[in-house]
Write a protein that holds these residues in place. Structure first.
Motif, PDB file in Angstrom:
ATOM      1  N   LEU A 126       0.790  -1.216   0.000  1.00 55.56           N
ATOM      2  CA  LEU A 126       0.000   0.000   0.000  1.00 55.56           C
ATOM      3  C   LEU A 126       0.825   1.271   0.000  1.00 55.56           C
ATOM      4  O   LEU A 126       0.292   2.365  -0.138  1.00 55.56           O
ATOM      5  CB  LEU A 126      -0.915   0.003   1.241  1.00 55.56           C
ATOM      6  N   GLU A 127       2.128   1.134   0.203  1.00 54.01           N
ATOM      7  CA  GLU A 127       2.952   2.308   0.457  1.00 54.01           C
ATOM      8  C   GLU A 127       3.441   3.011  -0.808  1.00 54.01           C
ATOM      9  O   GLU A 127       4.297   3.874  -0.736  1.00 54.01           O
ATOM     10  CB  GLU A 127       4.136   1.910   1.346  1.00 54.01           C
ATOM     11  N   ASP A 128       2.919   2.638  -1.944  1.00 56.24           N
ATOM     12  CA  ASP A 128       3.282   3.282  -3.203  1.00 56.24           C
ATOM     13  C   ASP A 128       2.382   4.503  -3.391  1.00 56.24           C
ATOM     14  O   ASP A 128       1.308   4.426  -3.969  1.00 56.24           O
ATOM     15  CB  ASP A 128       3.111   2.293  -4.355  1.00 56.24           C
ATOM     16  N   LEU A 129       2.804   5.649  -2.862  1.00 59.28           N
ATOM     17  CA  LEU A 129       1.985   6.856  -2.888  1.00 59.28           C
ATOM     18  C   LEU A 129       2.114   7.585  -4.227  1.00 59.28           C
ATOM     19  O   LEU A 129       3.118   7.473  -4.919  1.00 59.28           O
ATOM     20  CB  LEU A 129       2.393   7.791  -1.745  1.00 59.28           C
ATOM     21  N   TYR A 130       1.085   8.349  -4.561  1.00 56.10           N
ATOM     22  CA  TYR A 130       1.023   9.011  -5.850  1.00 56.10           C
ATOM     23  C   TYR A 130       1.038  10.528  -5.665  1.00 56.10           C
ATOM     24  O   TYR A 130       0.561  11.052  -4.659  1.00 56.10           O
ATOM     25  CB  TYR A 130      -0.247   8.586  -6.602  1.00 56.10           C
ATOM     26  N   ASP A 131       1.555  11.215  -6.663  1.00 57.83           N
ATOM     27  CA  ASP A 131       1.525  12.676  -6.677  1.00 57.83           C
ATOM     28  C   ASP A 131       0.264  13.116  -7.414  1.00 57.83           C
ATOM     29  O   ASP A 131       0.175  12.990  -8.640  1.00 57.83           O
ATOM     30  CB  ASP A 131       2.770  13.229  -7.377  1.00 57.83           C
ATOM     31  N   TYR A 132      -0.716  13.616  -6.678  1.00 59.06           N
ATOM     32  CA  TYR A 132      -1.919  14.143  -7.301  1.00 59.06           C
ATOM     33  C   TYR A 132      -1.613  15.530  -7.858  1.00 59.06           C
ATOM     34  O   TYR A 132      -0.839  16.293  -7.268  1.00 59.06           O
ATOM     35  CB  TYR A 132      -3.048  14.275  -6.282  1.00 59.06           C
ATOM     36  N   PHE A 165     -13.075  21.068  -1.762  1.00 66.50           N
ATOM     37  CA  PHE A 165     -11.863  20.567  -2.396  1.00 66.50           C
ATOM     38  C   PHE A 165     -11.936  20.888  -3.885  1.00 66.50           C
ATOM     39  O   PHE A 165     -13.019  21.021  -4.451  1.00 66.50           O
ATOM     40  CB  PHE A 165     -11.741  19.053  -2.203  1.00 66.50           C
ATOM     41  N   THR A 166     -10.778  21.007  -4.533  1.00 70.23           N
ATOM     42  CA  THR A 166     -10.754  21.315  -5.965  1.00 70.23           C
ATOM     43  C   THR A 166      -9.812  20.378  -6.708  1.00 70.23           C
ATOM     44  O   THR A 166      -8.874  19.817  -6.126  1.00 70.23           O
ATOM     45  CB  THR A 166     -10.289  22.762  -6.222  1.00 70.23           C
ATOM     46  N   ASN A 167     -10.067  20.208  -8.004  1.00 70.81           N
ATOM     47  CA  ASN A 167      -9.138  19.464  -8.858  1.00 70.81           C
ATOM     48  C   ASN A 167      -8.313  20.437  -9.686  1.00 70.81           C
ATOM     49  O   ASN A 167      -8.434  21.666  -9.536  1.00 70.81           O
ATOM     50  CB  ASN A 167      -9.885  18.454  -9.735  1.00 70.81           C
ATOM     51  N   ALA A 168      -7.475  19.908 -10.548  1.00 72.93           N
ATOM     52  CA  ALA A 168      -6.553  20.761 -11.307  1.00 72.93           C
ATOM     53  C   ALA A 168      -7.278  21.724 -12.237  1.00 72.93           C
ATOM     54  O   ALA A 168      -6.762  22.791 -12.564  1.00 72.93           O
ATOM     55  CB  ALA A 168      -5.591  19.881 -12.104  1.00 72.93           C
ATOM     56  N   ALA A 169      -8.488  21.347 -12.665  1.00 74.69           N
ATOM     57  CA  ALA A 169      -9.254  22.210 -13.572  1.00 74.69           C
ATOM     58  C   ALA A 169     -10.062  23.255 -12.813  1.00 74.69           C
ATOM     59  O   ALA A 169     -10.766  24.060 -13.431  1.00 74.69           O
ATOM     60  CB  ALA A 169     -10.179  21.351 -14.430  1.00 74.69           C
ATOM     61  N   GLY A 170      -9.985  23.233 -11.475  1.00 74.65           N
ATOM     62  CA  GLY A 170     -10.714  24.206 -10.677  1.00 74.65           C
ATOM     63  C   GLY A 170     -12.109  23.779 -10.282  1.00 74.65           C
ATOM     64  O   GLY A 170     -12.856  24.552  -9.665  1.00 74.65           O
ATOM     65  N   ARG A 171     -12.489  22.556 -10.628  1.00 71.65           N
ATOM     66  CA  ARG A 171     -13.817  22.070 -10.229  1.00 71.65           C
ATOM     67  C   ARG A 171     -13.868  21.921  -8.709  1.00 71.65           C
ATOM     68  O   ARG A 171     -12.956  21.374  -8.104  1.00 71.65           O
ATOM     69  CB  ARG A 171     -14.124  20.736 -10.898  1.00 71.65           C
ATOM     70  N   GLU A 215      -9.930  12.416 -12.195  1.00 70.19           N
ATOM     71  CA  GLU A 215     -10.788  11.257 -12.440  1.00 70.19           C
ATOM     72  C   GLU A 215     -11.900  11.109 -11.406  1.00 70.19           C
ATOM     73  O   GLU A 215     -12.926  10.482 -11.662  1.00 70.19           O
ATOM     74  CB  GLU A 215      -9.959   9.968 -12.458  1.00 70.19           C
ATOM     75  N   ALA A 216     -11.689  11.669 -10.209  1.00 71.90           N
ATOM     76  CA  ALA A 216     -12.685  11.538  -9.141  1.00 71.90           C
ATOM     77  C   ALA A 216     -13.934  12.345  -9.477  1.00 71.90           C
ATOM     78  O   ALA A 216     -13.857  13.503  -9.893  1.00 71.90           O
ATOM     79  CB  ALA A 216     -12.106  11.994  -7.815  1.00 71.90           C
ATOM     80  N   LEU A 217     -15.096  11.725  -9.295  1.00 73.35           N
ATOM     81  CA  LEU A 217     -16.356  12.377  -9.635  1.00 73.35           C
ATOM     82  C   LEU A 217     -17.210  12.706  -8.418  1.00 73.35           C
ATOM     83  O   LEU A 217     -18.135  13.516  -8.517  1.00 73.35           O
ATOM     84  CB  LEU A 217     -17.156  11.474 -10.591  1.00 73.35           C
ATOM     85  N   ILE A 218     -16.937  12.068  -7.282  1.00 77.91           N
ATOM     86  CA  ILE A 218     -17.742  12.287  -6.089  1.00 77.91           C
ATOM     87  C   ILE A 218     -16.883  12.010  -4.855  1.00 77.91           C
ATOM     88  O   ILE A 218     -15.999  11.136  -4.897  1.00 77.91           O
ATOM     89  CB  ILE A 218     -19.002  11.389  -6.093  1.00 77.91           C
ATOM     90  N   TYR A 272      -3.505   6.225  -3.015  1.00 78.46           N
ATOM     91  CA  TYR A 272      -3.309   7.216  -1.961  1.00 78.46           C
ATOM     92  C   TYR A 272      -2.278   8.248  -2.403  1.00 78.46           C
ATOM     93  O   TYR A 272      -1.277   7.912  -3.032  1.00 78.46           O
ATOM     94  CB  TYR A 272      -2.883   6.540  -0.658  1.00 78.46           C
ATOM     95  N   GLY A 273      -2.548   9.501  -2.034  1.00 75.98           N
ATOM     96  CA  GLY A 273      -1.651  10.591  -2.400  1.00 75.98           C
ATOM     97  C   GLY A 273      -0.705  10.948  -1.272  1.00 75.98           C
ATOM     98  O   GLY A 273      -1.050  10.868  -0.099  1.00 75.98           O
ATOM     99  N   ARG A 274       0.495  11.359  -1.657  1.00 76.93           N
ATOM    100  CA  ARG A 274       1.477  11.779  -0.656  1.00 76.93           C
ATOM    101  C   ARG A 274       1.198  13.218  -0.229  1.00 76.93           C
ATOM    102  O   ARG A 274       0.490  13.965  -0.897  1.00 76.93           O
ATOM    103  CB  ARG A 274       2.891  11.625  -1.227  1.00 76.93           C
ATOM    104  N   ASP A 275       1.747  13.600   0.903  1.00 80.09           N
ATOM    105  CA  ASP A 275       1.632  14.994   1.360  1.00 80.09           C
ATOM    106  C   ASP A 275       2.233  15.928   0.304  1.00 80.09           C
ATOM    107  O   ASP A 275       3.280  15.630  -0.279  1.00 80.09           O
ATOM    108  CB  ASP A 275       2.367  15.189   2.679  1.00 80.09           C
ATOM    109  N   ASP A 276       1.577  17.040   0.038  1.00 82.33           N
ATOM    110  CA  ASP A 276       2.061  17.976  -0.975  1.00 82.33           C
ATOM    111  C   ASP A 276       1.633  19.392  -0.606  1.00 82.33           C
ATOM    112  O   ASP A 276       1.173  19.653   0.499  1.00 82.33           O
ATOM    113  CB  ASP A 276       1.560  17.578  -2.366  1.00 82.33           C
TER     114      ASP A 276
END
Length: 598
Positions: free
Chosen positions: A358-364, A427-433, A371-374, A513-517
């Motif tokens: 599980l420890e393979d974290l991703y950079d969001y 919360f927001t995504n990269a497109a500002g949604r 991709e998240a819709l809800i 899971y995303g890493r701290d950023d």
């Protein structure tokens, strides 16, 4: 007795030896399938040749037990009815059909058995005297005829299983049976005790398999002859069991914005594992076919077991089977459904998960991946804190967005006020949604009154109290409703079903899971992953599969909050086009289907 001639007739009839006609021959001569069947009308064994030996095993004096492990839509129910019909007509006796539950037994009687009796003329006159449409001797669960009866019971009813002696026992969909009928033990074992007075009794066990190492039909199959329905290779002549692993597919794949894959099948061919030649479906359906036993010594114990997968069924096309399989790959719960219902195989679930997986974290790219819709959240209530986690979801999986702890006693209003602040965050995504948390499930097993009070005042924000139980064989979200006295909605969960789904998704890396950023301190740290991998699946002596802590002092709040967040998502999905409706459309209504719980 009206006259001596009738007495002589009855004596001759009682001394007449039982008919030697096999079940398959009886079915071809007499059986008529009702309109509810896939192919109504006169039954033809030639249409499902793999059931000829299965049915005839019931009239083989050497055989006491017949086991069928099969895919769905292979003709299993019709074969079961033919066995029943043959005995009722030619060798009347006491028969019993066991379904997983009482409601399943009632449904089988209404949709299958009663229409079969009505349309098979050889049986109609036996069950209904003077051709009356209604007969006081016939009920939904009990049907009587001259010399015998048919009783339908649920595997969860110990009184029904132990109430009467029986000669023919037919157990349907045994993998859905509860581990124990009440407190009296195995449903099949309980019913079999009713057969001891009959030297020529027969027991038939039918089922589609479910989970590996927890499948009853797998165990029964392995104790028998293990006969596989095989096809002869047109090239080299070897007899082979057709398997999804041997299918060569030509297809196009498209992916929608929701993450859902669409598979456009072009062709499917079978590759012979011996010679490597390729053959299409039509060629293999016309090839020679027969059973090959893997454990013939079991015949000495009077047990024949048969395996039939979907590739042999006349109602399942290879394009459809493989298209369905390719569509669900990567989604463990959907894969299990195809394994069970199409391949006729049990599915291997992970028994536990290594935290290192599980420890393979991703950079969001932002707070929330595009991709998240809800978003949904889960909250676990402890005596000195509230632990919560926020997850983002799409049709194929999810993302851990944020984990946090609100310190303070649940008896303190300030603790709940701080939780409000956390859950009301945008919360927001990269497109500002912009996203808000659409639904939150909060465990009410501890500090129940305080959780109820909070959820009662936050219904408009989509925050619901939940109660979690371990209920083997029950769905994840078991029921929802209103606690009248408390004036609060309550959602009842089978948390073990949720953990099954979560562990398979984590293993397949469907939840990331995303890493701290710079956007968030997410708190997906070493402690988090230790808690996420704190439980394992254990099979009990009674056959039930439960989830237990790896060690007595292991903490599991992070796993629990994920279970609750996933359940919150499941409760939102009320229409088939749910995911498509989230694309660029208004936020879904905070609606939950309910009924009174008292």
């Amino acid at each position: 007795m009206k006259n001596p001639n009738e007495l002589r007739r009855l004596i001759r009839q009682s001394l007449k030896p039982p008919s030697r006609q096999s079940v398959a021959d009886w079915a071809d001569e007499f059986a008529t399938l009702p309109s509810t069947s896939a192919e109504p009308g006169r039954y033809r064994t030639a249409r499902v040749p793999y059931f000829k030996e299965v049915m005839n095993a019931f009239t083989d004096n050497r055989i006491k037990r017949v086991v069928v492990k099969s895919a769905s839509q292979t003709g299993k129910s019709a074969a079961l009815l033919n066995v029943l019909g043959r005995y009722a007509h030619l060798a009347p006796c006491a028969c019993m059909i066991i379904q997983p539950t009482l409601s399943d037994a009632q449904d089988f009687s209404k949709r299958r058995l009663s229409p079969f009796i009505r349309d098979t003329k050889a049986l109609t006159s036996l069950f209904y005297e003077k051709e009356k449409s209604r007969d006081a001797n016939q009920t939904i669960l009990s049907k009587y005829f001259k010399g015998g009866s048919v009783v339908l019971v649920g595997a969860n009813s110990p009184s029904g299983l132990a109430s009467r002696p029986i000669k023919i026992l037919l157990c349907d969909e045994v993998d859905r049976y509860p581990p124990s009928a009440g407190r009296e033990g195995s449903p099949i074992g309980l019913a079999e005790k009713r057969m001891t007075t009959f030297w020529d009794s027969k027991c038939g066990i039918f089922s589609t398999p479910t989970i590996k190492d927890a499948s009853l039909i797998d165990v029964e199959y392995e104790l028998g002859t293990q006969e596989e329905w095989r096809h002869e290779c047109p090239s080299c002549g070897s007899l082979e069991l057709l398997s999804y692993e041997q299918m060569i597919c030509d297809y196009d794949m498209r992916r929608r914005a929701t993450g859902v894959r669409t598979i456009l099948m072009k062709s499917v061919k079978w590759s012979c594992p011996k010679c490597g030649e390729l053959f299409d479906e039509v060629t293999m359906r016309n090839a020679k076919q027969r059973y090959v036993a893997q454990n013939p010594d079991a015949l000495a114990n009077g047990v024949r077991s048969f395996f039939i997968n979907g590739f042999a069924s006349p109602w399942l096309g290879w394009l459809d089977i493989m298209g369905e399989w390719l569509t669900v790959q990567g989604d463990p719960m959907k894969e299990m459904n195809v394994f069970n219902t199409r391949f006729g195989l049990s599915y291997e679930m992970p028994s536990e998960i290594d935290e290192s997986q599980l420890e393979d974290l991703y950079d969001y790219p932002a707070q929330v991946p595009d991709e998240a819709l809800i978003l949904t959240a889960g909250v676990d209530c402890q005596k000195d804190r509230l632990e919560y986690a926020v997850y983002g979801w799409h049709a194929e999986g999810g993302y851990g967005i944020l984990r946090g702890v609100v310190k303070g006693s649940p008896t303190d209003k300030a603790t709940w006020a701080e939780l409000d602040t956390r859950l009301n965050e945008r919360f927001t995504n990269a497109a500002g949604r912009e996203y808000r948390i659409e639904r939150t499930f909060i465990d009410s097993g501890y500090m129940t009154d305080y959780v109820y009070a909070y959820c009662r005042s936050r219904l408009r924000e989509g925050r619901f109290a939940i109660k979690g139980y371990s209920r083997y064989g029950q769905p994840f979200v078991m029921k929802t409703g209103v606690i009248k006295d408390a004036g609060v909605y309550l959602v009842v969960l089978n948390v073990d079903a949720g953990k099954e789904e979560i562990y398979t998704a984590l293993t397949a890396k469907k939840i990331r899971y995303g890493r701290d950023d710079e956007f968030l301190t997410r708190h997906f740290d070493e402690e988090f992953f230790q808690q996420l991998s704190s439980e394992r699946r254990v099979k009990k002596a009674n056959g039930a599969v439960v989830w237990e802590k790896v060690s007595a002092n292991a903490r599991n709040e992070c796993l629990d909050t994920l279970v609750y967040a996933l359940a919150a998502l499941k409760s939102c999905i009320t229409t088939a086009d749910f995911w498509e409706s989230l694309l660029g459309k208004p936020k879904p209504a905070r609606r939950i289907i309910s009924r009174d719980l008292g």
